[in-house]
Structure formats: structure tokens, C-alpha cells
Design an enzyme around this catalytic site. Structure first.
Site, PDB file in Angstrom:
ATOM      1  N   GLY A  79       0.745  -1.241   0.000  1.00 58.87           N
ATOM      2  CA  GLY A  79       0.000   0.000   0.000  1.00 58.87           C
ATOM      3  C   GLY A  79       0.779   1.298   0.000  1.00 58.87           C
ATOM      4  O   GLY A  79       0.185   2.372  -0.073  1.00 58.87           O
ATOM      5  N   GLU A  99      -5.348  -5.765  -5.494  1.00 60.53           N
ATOM      6  CA  GLU A  99      -4.349  -6.764  -5.092  1.00 60.53           C
ATOM      7  C   GLU A  99      -4.971  -8.150  -5.262  1.00 60.53           C
ATOM      8  O   GLU A  99      -6.109  -8.380  -4.866  1.00 60.53           O
ATOM      9  CB  GLU A  99      -3.930  -6.548  -3.641  1.00 60.53           C
ATOM     10  N   ASP A 130      -7.197 -10.741  -9.993  1.00 65.60           N
ATOM     11  CA  ASP A 130      -5.978 -10.915 -10.779  1.00 65.60           C
ATOM     12  C   ASP A 130      -5.883  -9.782 -11.794  1.00 65.60           C
ATOM     13  O   ASP A 130      -6.676  -9.703 -12.738  1.00 65.60           O
ATOM     14  CB  ASP A 130      -6.012 -12.275 -11.481  1.00 65.60           C
ATOM     15  N   ASP A 148       3.166  -1.482 -10.384  1.00 68.80           N
ATOM     16  CA  ASP A 148       4.376  -1.883  -9.669  1.00 68.80           C
ATOM     17  C   ASP A 148       4.360  -3.405  -9.651  1.00 68.80           C
ATOM     18  O   ASP A 148       3.790  -4.023  -8.756  1.00 68.80           O
ATOM     19  CB  ASP A 148       4.361  -1.302  -8.253  1.00 68.80           C
ATOM     20  N   CYS A 201      11.126  -3.774  -8.586  1.00 70.15           N
ATOM     21  CA  CYS A 201      12.320  -3.713  -7.731  1.00 70.15           C
ATOM     22  C   CYS A 201      13.349  -4.734  -8.218  1.00 70.15           C
ATOM     23  O   CYS A 201      14.157  -5.244  -7.446  1.00 70.15           O
ATOM     24  CB  CYS A 201      11.968  -3.926  -6.264  1.00 70.15           C
TER      25      CYS A 201
END
Length: 272
Positions: A79, A99, A130, A148, A201
């Protein structure tokens, strides 16, 4: 001739990323032991603060929100980036934060409730589905999208022997395929003239610039990579992202522990 044994675990991990980063790999690897460069998100009227990597703050701030009425955070848990978006959106805007994991969605909803004032949290709608299948139900319905994407998360892998010991290069390919399903779906959900911020990331190029290359090829003539200079994060002036072929990359060996975090901003053009 004997068949060459496939590498697995730490040896395979080392070979794969040293080939991608060359002599710099040693400094990147060493930086994984540093504490992340945390940013405290706190809003007046909220009951709690939220701490997230400063690189995540930087990335989320790159999505232009002025004039956007319907905004989507497609893979939103836990979040942190949703909070950044919610704090910046216009007063008439609605943020949809999704999510796929029920447990993580519950955590997401709790963060929204506790870390935003009610006047903003009431305009954040959380859901559990999904994200890769949304475009089968609707298309071109959001002005702005943040994706993200779940990724290889090499920093986490390197610091946890349970994951490092079973790592293989095929893991990157598998994750990249999952990212592509999400990115191609997100692009279909975006309205023409809208903006999409893609971030991970990950360290692997296949999951970063490689995804943008694939998008440019698949939707030729509809994708524009946006050229701009990223904003700074107050109190974290050392957070200077490095330019890549299409986006920017925050690498922890050059930012006192922040990241890794890749991000690229694209705009959907009107199909001629």
C-alpha cells in the site's frame, strides 16, 4: 561429450548478475546488506505513519495526476505507493487499488484506512482480483495507471538462503512472462492520452527495459516513452536515479541503500 551441468543457487545467481552488471556487481551486492533508505509518510488527520523505501516514493511521484479522475494501482499491496498516489490526486479523483492476494488485500485496506485522512480514504476503492485479467472485462477506462509489478526481487533473494539456494535463470523468464501479462493488460485498460508508470524492484534488464521494448513492439504506434527529469524526494537528495534506455533505475550502491527500483513513464497515443 558430457552434458554441461546447469548452474543453480548462489553460483547461478552470481554468474547471471555479474554478466549483466560487470565490475559493478560487487558493489551492488555489498549494498544489499545496507538498511533500506526509509521515508516516513504521514498525513494530518491519519492515525498512523507508513514507512516505505524512498525509491518507491520517487517512482510513485513520477505519475502525473493533475486532471486525472480515475486512477488505478493495479498491484497495490502492501500500500505504500497507493498512499503516495492518494495524497497527490485531485479532489474529484477516485483511486482504485487492487491486489490479487486476499491476505495482502486485507493489509492494503488497513493501510488505506489507517494512513490516510477519511476525506481521502473514502475515495480509495480497494479490490481483490488478478490484475492480468482485468482487460478481459473492460478496456480504456482509466486516466492514469501505476503498475508496480511483482518481480524477481533480487535483494530479497540474496538475503534469504531459502530462495537463493534454489534460484535459476529460468526464474527471471517466468517472472518476466507474468509481468508481461500485467503490463499488456494495464496498457489496454489505459485511455488514449493517459499515462502509465511501470515499475519493479528487479535488477534484471528483461524485467525492466525489456518489458518496455516488448510493449513498443506489440503496440507499435500507440506507445510513447515520456522524456522528463524525475522529481526529488525531500530529505533524500542523494536519491538520484540512473538513466536507462527507456526509464530510470535506482541502485542501492549509489543511493545509500535505496532500491533497487526501476521505473518508466509511458503515454498511450491515439491510434491513427
Amino acid at each position: 561429450m558430457a552434458k554441461q551441468k546447469k548452474l543453480i543457487g548462489a553460483e547461478a545467481f552470481e554468474k547471471f548478475y555479474s554478466e549483466q552488471y560487470g565490475n559493478r556487481w560487487e558493489s551492488i551486492k555489498s549494498s544489499f546488506s545496507l538498511e533500506s533508505d526509509y521515508y516516513e509518510f504521514r498525513m494530518e488527520g491519519a492515525s498512523e505513519s507508513y514507512f516505505l523505501d524512498s525509491a518507491s516514493v520517487l517512482a510513485a511521484r513520477q505519475l502525473p495526476l493533475s486532471g486525472a479522475e480515475e486512477i488505478l494501482d493495479l498491484c497495490a499491496a502492501p500500500g505504500g505507493k497507493t498512499l503516495i498516489l492518494a495524497s497527490r490526486m485531485d479532489e474529484n479523483a477516485v483511486l482504485y487499488s487492487n491486489e490479487r492476494s486476499p491476505e495482502r488485500k486485507h493489509r492494503l485496506a488497513t493501510v488505506v484506512q489507517n494512513c490516510l485522512p477519511s476525506v481521502i480514504s473514502e475515495r480509495v476503492k480497494t479490490s481483490c482480483s488478478d490484475g492480468a485479467t482485468w482487460c478481459t472485462r473492460q478496456t480504456e477506462c482509466f486516466d492514469r495507471i501505476l503498475l508496480d509489478a511483482p518481480c524477481s526481487s533480487e535483494r530479497h533473494v540474496f538475503n534469504d538462503s531459502k530462495y537463493l539456494n534454489v534460484w535459476t535463470p529460468s526464474r527471471v523468464k517466468t517472472v518476466a512472462n507474468e509481468e508481461w501479462a500485467l503490463l499488456s493488460c494495464a496498457f489496454r485498460l489505459l485511455r488514449p492520452e493517459g499515462y502509465l508508470l511501470y515499475s519493479t524492484c528487479a535488477l534484471a534488464r528483461e524485467e525492466n527495459d525489456g518489458m518496455i521494448e516488448r510493449l513498443l513492439k506489440k503496440f507499435k504506434g500507440q506507445v510513447e516513452v515520456t522524456e522528463y527529469t524525475p522529481d526529488f524526494v525531500e530529505g533524500h537528495e542523494e536519491l538520484i536515479p540512473e538513466k536507462t534506455d527507456y526509464g530510470y533505475h535506482v541502485l542501492p550502491d549509489n543511493t545509500k541503500g535505496a532500491g533497487p527500483l526501476y521505473f518508466c513513464l509511458i503515454r498511450k497515443l491515439v491510434l491513427q
